[in-house]
Motif scaffolding. Structure first.
Motif, short mmCIF file in Angstrom:
data_model
loop_
_atom_site.label_atom_id
_atom_site.label_comp_id
_atom_site.label_asym_id
_atom_site.label_seq_id
_atom_site.Cartn_x
_atom_site.Cartn_y
_atom_site.Cartn_z
N UNK A 56 2.82 -5.99 26.07
CA UNK A 56 3.23 -4.73 27.60
C UNK A 56 4.35 -4.44 28.09
N UNK A 57 4.53 -5.42 29.00
CA UNK A 57 5.64 -5.58 29.55
C UNK A 57 7.26 -5.04 28.39
N UNK A 58 7.06 -5.68 27.22
CA UNK A 58 8.22 -6.14 26.96
C UNK A 58 8.32 -4.61 25.93
N UNK A 59 7.50 -3.90 25.47
CA UNK A 59 7.73 -2.59 25.25
C UNK A 59 7.99 -1.43 25.98
N UNK A 60 7.79 -1.74 27.08
CA UNK A 60 8.27 -0.83 28.45
C UNK A 60 10.23 -1.19 28.61
N UNK A 61 10.10 -2.70 28.48
CA UNK A 61 11.69 -3.25 29.00
C UNK A 61 12.40 -2.69 27.63
N UNK A 62 11.91 -2.69 26.67
CA UNK A 62 12.44 -1.82 24.50
C UNK A 62 12.34 -1.04 25.49
N UNK A 63 12.13 -0.18 25.84
CA UNK A 63 12.24 1.37 26.07
C UNK A 63 12.96 2.17 26.94
N UNK A 64 13.42 0.81 27.95
CA UNK A 64 14.13 1.02 29.37
C UNK A 64 16.08 0.86 28.98
N UNK A 65 15.33 -0.22 27.24
CA UNK A 65 16.92 -0.78 27.23
C UNK A 65 16.93 -1.75 27.97
N UNK A 66 16.46 -2.81 29.05
CA UNK A 66 16.77 -4.20 29.88
C UNK A 66 17.53 -4.87 29.19
N UNK A 67 17.09 -4.66 27.90
CA UNK A 67 17.65 -5.79 27.07
C UNK A 67 19.20 -5.43 26.05
N UNK A 68 19.23 -4.66 26.64
CA UNK A 68 19.82 -3.81 25.28
C UNK A 68 19.68 -3.40 24.20
N UNK A 69 20.66 -2.52 23.42
CA UNK A 69 19.97 -1.49 22.48
C UNK A 69 19.80 -2.63 21.49
N UNK A 70 20.13 -3.45 21.39
CA UNK A 70 19.92 -3.85 19.92
C UNK A 70 18.82 -5.63 19.65
N UNK A 71 18.39 -5.18 21.04
CA UNK A 71 17.19 -6.49 21.01
C UNK A 71 15.46 -5.68 20.44
N UNK A 72 15.34 -6.06 19.95
CA UNK A 72 13.90 -6.08 19.53
C UNK A 72 13.01 -6.90 19.98
N UNK A 73 11.94 -7.02 19.14
CA UNK A 73 10.84 -7.68 19.36
C UNK A 73 10.40 -8.07 21.35
N UNK A 74 10.92 -7.85 21.70
CA UNK A 74 10.18 -7.66 23.09
C UNK A 74 9.53 -7.64 23.89
N UNK A 75 9.42 -9.06 24.35
CA UNK A 75 8.00 -9.73 25.41
C UNK A 75 8.44 -9.93 26.59
N UNK A 76 7.47 -9.88 27.61
CA UNK A 76 7.59 -10.08 28.78
C UNK A 76 6.70 -10.80 29.54
#
Length: 162
Positions: free
Chosen positions: A142-162
């Protein structure tokens, strides 16, 4: 000078978060190709992340996103892990992505299975660093999905987890 318990806790958490990022970075990666991206989120950015998790909870009808947002509110820091997609060039010898080759995977907008393996190994190393410091950690989609949506790791980041 007197340091409060809260100050010491925050310092310990941030030191541990730095060690988690280092542990993830130095974890082995498939074919030595490192697409890992990490960051530590605190303060207003962490508040924005939790608020976006609550928004997604309603939009996606995922009640657990709101529950997890409460955990983010309570945390001193959130460590994010993501992968910038890359093809390993293993082609027909691999096919773990269910495509004929890396080029076919890319053409079909598939995801290299090794990205998921590599981020998982990196996170395993990171949570071990947290455990060594006796700092509680939880891995959350859930943290990663929200962070990905906000672009917190940049546009190229996929499979984001927190």
């Amino acid at each position: 000078m007197i340091y409060s318990s809260e100050d010491m806790q925050t310092r310990a958490v941030l030191d541990t978060a730095a060690r988690m990022c280092a542990a993830a970075r130095t974890a082995p990666k498939t074919r030595g190709m490192d697409g890992l991206v990490t960051c530590v989120v605190t303060g207003e950015d962490k508040d924005r992340l939790a608020a976006h998790m609550r928004e997604l909870a309603g939009r996606l009808d995922y009640a657990f996103f709101a529950r997890d947002a409460d955990n983010v509110d309570y945390a001193d820091a959130v460590v994010l892990f993501g992968m910038e997609e890359q093809r390993r060039g293993l082609n027909g010898g691999c096919q773990y992505c269910h495509f004929k080759s890396c080029a076919d995977c890319a053409k079909q907008d598939g995801l290299c299975a090794w990205d998921a393996v590599d981020v998982g190994i990196a996170i395993g190393s990171a949570v071990s660093a947290a455990a060594d410091a006796r700092v509680d950690s939880r891995v959350m989609f859930s943290v990663g999905r929200a962070a990905k949506s906000l672009g917190l790791l940049g546009e190229k980041a996929t499979l984001v987890l927190g």
